[in-house]
Design a protein around this motif. Structure first.
Motif, mmCIF file in Angstrom:
data_model
loop_
_atom_site.group_PDB
_atom_site.id
_atom_site.type_symbol
_atom_site.label_atom_id
_atom_site.label_comp_id
_atom_site.label_asym_id
_atom_site.label_seq_id
_atom_site.Cartn_x
_atom_site.Cartn_y
_atom_site.Cartn_z
ATOM 1 N N PHE A 437 0.848 -1.200 0.000
ATOM 2 C CA PHE A 437 0.000 0.000 0.000
ATOM 3 C C PHE A 437 0.878 1.242 0.000
ATOM 4 C CE2 PHE A 437 -3.217 2.683 2.555
ATOM 5 C CZ PHE A 437 -3.752 3.209 1.392
ATOM 6 N N PHE A 438 1.929 1.212 0.785
ATOM 7 C CA PHE A 438 2.917 2.284 0.797
ATOM 8 C C PHE A 438 3.530 2.458 -0.590
ATOM 9 C CE2 PHE A 438 7.582 2.716 0.928
ATOM 10 C CZ PHE A 438 7.702 4.034 1.332
ATOM 11 N N CYS A 439 3.827 1.348 -1.276
ATOM 12 C CA CYS A 439 4.412 1.421 -2.616
ATOM 13 C C CYS A 439 3.471 2.096 -3.604
ATOM 14 C CB CYS A 439 4.759 0.022 -3.123
ATOM 15 S SG CYS A 439 6.109 -0.771 -2.253
ATOM 16 N N MET A 440 2.188 1.779 -3.524
ATOM 17 C CA MET A 440 1.228 2.389 -4.436
ATOM 18 C C MET A 440 1.096 3.896 -4.197
ATOM 19 S SD MET A 440 -1.788 -0.478 -4.805
ATOM 20 C CE MET A 440 -1.846 -0.961 -3.084
ATOM 21 N N LEU A 441 1.080 4.292 -2.937
ATOM 22 C CA LEU A 441 1.047 5.726 -2.627
ATOM 23 C C LEU A 441 2.301 6.420 -3.150
ATOM 24 C CD1 LEU A 441 -0.257 5.574 1.055
ATOM 25 C CD2 LEU A 441 -1.544 6.370 -0.932
ATOM 26 N N ALA A 442 3.453 5.792 -2.939
ATOM 27 C CA ALA A 442 4.707 6.381 -3.395
ATOM 28 C C ALA A 442 4.765 6.445 -4.913
ATOM 29 C CB ALA A 442 5.887 5.585 -2.852
ATOM 30 N N ALA A 443 4.205 5.437 -5.589
ATOM 31 C CA ALA A 443 4.268 5.401 -7.048
ATOM 32 C C ALA A 443 3.487 6.546 -7.678
ATOM 33 C CB ALA A 443 3.741 4.059 -7.562
ATOM 34 N N VAL A 444 2.266 6.808 -7.183
ATOM 35 C CA VAL A 444 1.496 7.904 -7.773
ATOM 36 C C VAL A 444 2.107 9.252 -7.416
ATOM 37 C CG1 VAL A 444 -0.675 6.640 -7.882
ATOM 38 C CG2 VAL A 444 -0.137 7.955 -5.837
ATOM 39 N N ALA A 445 2.765 9.329 -6.256
ATOM 40 C CA ALA A 445 3.422 10.584 -5.886
ATOM 41 C C ALA A 445 4.688 10.800 -6.706
ATOM 42 C CB ALA A 445 3.748 10.586 -4.392
ATOM 43 N N ALA A 446 5.485 9.733 -6.870
ATOM 44 C CA ALA A 446 6.748 9.858 -7.595
ATOM 45 C C ALA A 446 6.524 10.053 -9.087
ATOM 46 C CB ALA A 446 7.604 8.620 -7.355
ATOM 47 N N ALA A 447 5.392 9.545 -9.602
ATOM 48 C CA ALA A 447 5.137 9.655 -11.041
ATOM 49 C C ALA A 447 4.787 11.064 -11.463
ATOM 50 C CB ALA A 447 4.011 8.697 -11.437
ATOM 51 N N ILE A 448 4.369 11.906 -10.534
ATOM 52 C CA ILE A 448 4.011 13.286 -10.863
ATOM 53 C C ILE A 448 5.254 14.139 -10.705
ATOM 54 C CG2 ILE A 448 2.438 15.176 -10.342
ATOM 55 C CD1 ILE A 448 0.613 13.142 -9.012
ATOM 56 N N ARG A 449 5.951 14.380 -11.797
ATOM 57 C CA ARG A 449 7.209 15.106 -11.760
ATOM 58 C C ARG A 449 6.953 16.603 -11.545
ATOM 59 N NH1 ARG A 449 7.777 10.310 -12.498
ATOM 60 N NH2 ARG A 449 9.414 9.304 -13.702
ATOM 61 N N PRO A 450 7.932 17.333 -10.973
ATOM 62 C CA PRO A 450 7.783 18.772 -10.865
ATOM 63 C C PRO A 450 7.543 19.437 -12.219
ATOM 64 C CG PRO A 450 9.603 18.015 -9.508
ATOM 65 C CD PRO A 450 9.145 16.839 -10.317
ATOM 66 N N ARG A 451 8.103 18.867 -13.288
ATOM 67 C CA ARG A 451 7.909 19.488 -14.592
ATOM 68 C C ARG A 451 6.463 19.370 -15.072
ATOM 69 N NH1 ARG A 451 11.094 14.991 -15.589
ATOM 70 N NH2 ARG A 451 10.105 13.258 -16.675
ATOM 71 N N ALA A 452 5.665 18.520 -14.406
ATOM 72 C CA ALA A 452 4.276 18.386 -14.806
ATOM 73 C C ALA A 452 3.496 19.669 -14.595
ATOM 74 C CB ALA A 452 3.601 17.251 -14.016
ATOM 75 N N SER A 453 4.035 20.580 -13.777
ATOM 76 C CA SER A 453 3.355 21.844 -13.550
ATOM 77 C C SER A 453 3.296 22.693 -14.800
ATOM 78 C CB SER A 453 4.061 22.626 -12.429
ATOM 79 O OG SER A 453 5.402 22.919 -12.812
ATOM 80 N N ARG A 454 4.113 22.363 -15.817
ATOM 81 C CA ARG A 454 4.076 23.132 -17.046
ATOM 82 C C ARG A 454 3.058 22.588 -18.044
ATOM 83 N NH1 ARG A 454 9.760 22.908 -16.060
ATOM 84 N NH2 ARG A 454 10.067 21.229 -17.554
ATOM 85 N N VAL A 455 2.443 21.440 -17.676
ATOM 86 C CA VAL A 455 1.415 20.898 -18.545
ATOM 87 C C VAL A 455 0.133 21.690 -18.325
ATOM 88 C CG1 VAL A 455 0.063 18.852 -19.109
ATOM 89 C CG2 VAL A 455 2.462 18.622 -18.455
ATOM 90 N N PRO A 456 -0.489 22.227 -19.376
ATOM 91 C CA PRO A 456 -1.635 23.108 -19.179
ATOM 92 C C PRO A 456 -2.880 22.412 -18.667
ATOM 93 C CG PRO A 456 -1.302 22.651 -21.519
ATOM 94 C CD PRO A 456 -0.116 22.093 -20.790
ATOM 95 N N ARG A 457 -3.014 21.079 -18.890
ATOM 96 C CA ARG A 457 -4.205 20.385 -18.449
ATOM 97 C C ARG A 457 -3.830 19.290 -17.462
ATOM 98 N NH1 ARG A 457 -7.061 18.233 -23.691
ATOM 99 N NH2 ARG A 457 -4.919 17.551 -24.044
ATOM 100 N N PRO A 458 -4.705 18.989 -16.483
ATOM 101 C CA PRO A 458 -4.420 17.903 -15.543
ATOM 102 C C PRO A 458 -4.513 16.562 -16.234
ATOM 103 C CG PRO A 458 -6.646 18.725 -15.217
ATOM 104 C CD PRO A 458 -5.978 19.647 -16.205
ATOM 105 N N VAL A 459 -3.907 15.561 -15.591
ATOM 106 C CA VAL A 459 -3.949 14.199 -16.126
ATOM 107 C C VAL A 459 -5.391 13.713 -16.118
ATOM 108 C CG1 VAL A 459 -3.206 11.831 -15.787
ATOM 109 C CG2 VAL A 459 -1.631 13.715 -15.330
ATOM 110 N N PRO A 460 -5.941 13.300 -17.258
ATOM 111 C CA PRO A 460 -7.324 12.827 -17.271
ATOM 112 C C PRO A 460 -7.412 11.400 -16.768
ATOM 113 C CG PRO A 460 -6.386 12.707 -19.473
ATOM 114 C CD PRO A 460 -5.336 13.314 -18.602
ATOM 115 N N LEU A 461 -7.984 11.238 -15.577
ATOM 116 C CA LEU A 461 -8.092 9.906 -15.012
ATOM 117 C C LEU A 461 -9.295 9.168 -15.592
ATOM 118 C CD1 LEU A 461 -7.276 10.579 -11.295
ATOM 119 C CD2 LEU A 461 -5.760 9.861 -13.129
#
Length: 467
Positions: A437-461
Motif C-alpha cells: 500500500f505504501f508502494c502504491m502511494l509512493a508510485a502515484v506521488a513519484a510519477a508526478i514530476r515537478p515538470r508536470a506543472s508546465r502541462v496546461p491540463r491535468p492528467v485525465p483519469l
C-alpha cells in the motif's frame, strides 16, 4: 514447500490478469495486498503472501515491455525518489549479512527472527538470525513493487490504473473489516479461514470489554488500524478535493468509524492526528480561496460538530463515563499493561543497539522494536535513516503538479495517506518494510514530476472524475 488454497487462487488470478493486461495486474496486486494474514505458499518457516505472488506476475507483465522497462530504469536515476530507496535497500541487505557477524557479541538484542526473548525473558548476544534473510527479501520485493508501479504510472493510462487500484485497495480494506465483524457476530469465522492461514500469531477472535477487536484481513487490530489510518488520509483528502466524492467520502467515513471501534490503541491515538491533518488541509484551502464545497463544509462545520459532541457528553455523565472508560482501557492504560511494558522494553534495548553499533545499525531484521523510528535506527542506523528521509522528501514533500490540478490533489492525497501509515508505524511498527500500500502511494506521488506543472491540463483519469 506447500501451496495453500489461497495460493492456488492467487496463481489463477495472476494468470487471468496477465492475459488481461497491466491494468488488471495492478488491480489484482492492490486487492490481494490487504491479505496480511494469508500465506499463499509455505516454505519452511517462511510465509509467502499472496501479494508477493501477484507481484511476480506484475513485474513479468510490466518489465517484459520495452517502454515500461526503460521507465523502471529511469525510476532508479539519482534525480528520482526510487534511487534513494534503492540505496536504503542496498545498505539494509548489506547490513543484514555483515553487521551481526562483524559486531557479533558486542551488544545484547531482542531478536526479531526467533522466539528466544519470549522463551527466556531476557536478551541474547548479537548474532545472525533468520529474519536477516526474510526481511532482506521482503524489503527487496518492496523495492521491486515500487519501481514496477512507478514505471506503470509513468504514462497517463498507467497513472490512472495505479490510482484506481489504490481506490480498490481502500475498498478491499473496508470490505474485509466489515466481513470480519459480520462473521464474528454470526459465529461463522471459519468462512475467512482460507485467508488466515499464515504461520504467525493471529489475534482474530480477541475481545476487549466485550467488543470485537477488528482485524479485517490482517493479523491483529493494530495492523488493521495502521492500514486504515492510511486509507483515511488518502480517501479523506480526495473527498475534500472533490475527487469521486461519493466513493471517497463513504470509504473515509467508514474507515474512521472502524478505527474508533477497532479497540486498537494505535487507531484511537492516530485518528485525532489524522482528523487534525485533514482539517488543516481543508482550512488552508478555505483561506487560500480554492476550497471545494466538501472542504469548505468540513472546515466550517467540523468545529461546530466537535463542540456539539463535547456539550452532549458534558450533559450526559453516564455516556461520558462510558466514553472515558473505553479510551482509558484502550489507550491511557496501554503503557502500564504487560504488553505496553514489553513493547517499551523492546524500544529501549533496540535504541541501545543503535548506540552500541556507533550509529551504523545492527543489521536489517536483527533487532525487535515497537516503533518504526527506533526500528530504522537500530537496523540500518544513520545511513539508512538518511536514505529513507531523502526518499520521503523527494517522493512526498516536493510540490507536484500544477496547483489546483487533479494531479496535484492526488499527490497531496498520497502524501496524507502516507502520513497515516507513518503515524501507525511510529506507534507500533516493528520493522522498516512498509508494504505494498505504501508502494502504491509512493508510485502515484513519484510519477508526478515537478515538470508536470508546465502541462496546461491535468492528467485525465476518468470522465467526470470530480463529479
Amino acid at each position: 514447500m506447500s501451496i495453500e488454497p489461497i495460493g492456488v487462487m492467487t496463481l489463477l488470478i495472476g494468470l487471468v490478469c496477465l492475459m488481461l493486461g497491466t491494468g488488471a495486474l495492478v488491480h489484482g496486486l492492490a486487492i490481494v495486498a490487504v491479505l496480511g494474514a494469508a500465506a499463499a505458499m509455505l516454505i519452511g518457516a517462511a510465509n509467502i503472501q499472496p501479494g508477493h505472488v501477484m507481484l511476480v506476475f506484475l513485474a513479468f507483465g510490466v518489465l517484459s515491455h520495452r517502454r515500461e522497462a526503460v521507465a523502471a530504469i529511469r525510476a532508479l536515476h539519482p534525480n528520482e525518489p526510487g534511487f534513494w530507496f534503492t540505496c536504503l535497500v542496498a545498505y539494509g541487505v548489506a547490513s543484514a549479512f555483515l553487521m551481526p557477524r562483524v559486531l557479533a557479541g558486542m551488544t545484547e538484542i531482542i531478536p526479531l527472527g526467533t522466539t528466544a526473548f519470549d522463551d527466556t525473558g531476557s536478551t541474547v548476544p548479537l548474532a545472525p538470525v533468520s529474519s536477516n534473510v526474510t526481511q532482506s527479501l521482503y524489503l527487496s520485493t518492496t523495492l521491486l513493487c515500487l519501481v514496477t508501479l512507478t514505471a506503470v504510472a509513468a504514462t497517463r493510462e498507467g497513472f490512472s490504473a495505479v490510482f484506481n487500484a489504490l481506490l480498490a485497495c481502500c475498498v478491499a480494506n473496508t470490505a474485509f473489516a466489515i466481513l470480519d465483524v459480520a462473521t464474528y457476530a454470526t459465529g461463522t469465522q471459519d468462512l475467512l479461514g482460507f485467508i488466515r492461514n499464515a504461520r504467525y500469531t493471529l489475534h482474530t477472535d480477541s475481545e476487549i470489554a466485550g467488543m470485537k477487536r477488528i482485524v479485517g484481513s490482517y493479523t491483529e487490530a493494530s495492523v488493521f488500524a495502521r492500514s486504515t489510518l492510511g486509507v483515511l488520509g488518502f480517501t479523506g483528502t480526495l473527498w475534500l478535493c472533490g475527487v469521486r466524492p461519493a466513493l471517497t467520502g463513504t470509504i473515509a467515513t467508514m474507515s474512521l468509524v472502524l478505527i474508533v471501534l477497532s479497540t486498537s490503541s494505535t487507531g484511537l491515538a492516530g485518528a485525532p492526528m489524522m482528523l487534525l491533518l485533514l482539517y488543516g488541509f481543508a482550512f488552508a484551502r478555505l483561506v487560500q480561496g480554492n476550497a471545494r464545497r466538501q472542504a469548505a463544509m468540513f472546515a466550517l462545520g467540523a468545529p461546530v460538530i466537535g463542540l456539539a459532541v463535547v456539550m452532549l457528553l458534558l450533559l450526559d455523565p453516564e455516556v461520558t463515563a462510558k466514553v472515558y472508560g473505553y479510551v482509558d482501557l484502550v489507550v491511557l492504560n496501554k503503557a502500564s499493561s504487560d504488553s505496553g511494558v514489553e513493547r517499551s522494553s523492546w524500544n529501549v534495548v533496540s535504541f541501545q543497539n543503535f548506540l552500541d553499533s556507533w550509529g551504523l545499525g545492527v543489521g536489517l531484521g536483527t533487532a525487535r522494536a515497537s516503533s518504526f523510528a527506533v526500528a530504522l535506527l537500530a537496523s540500518v542506523g544513520i545511513p539508512g535513516a538518511f536514505f529513507y528521509a531523502v526518499f520521503v522528501f523527494e517522493c512526498f514533500a516536493r510540490p507536484r503538479g500544477q496547483p489546483g490540478s487533479l494531479e496535484a490533489d492526488i499527490a497531496v492525497a498520497a502524501r496524507n495517506g502516507y502520513a497515516g501509515l507513518l503515524i501507525g508505524d511510529l506507534l507500533v511498527g516493528p520493522i522498516i518494510d512498509q508494504g505494498f500500500f505504501f508502494c502504491m502511494l509512493a508510485a502515484v506521488a513519484a510519477a508526478i514530476r515537478p515538470r508536470a506543472s508546465r502541462v496546461p491540463r491535468p492528467v485525465p483519469l476518468v470522465s467526470g472524475a470530480r463529479l
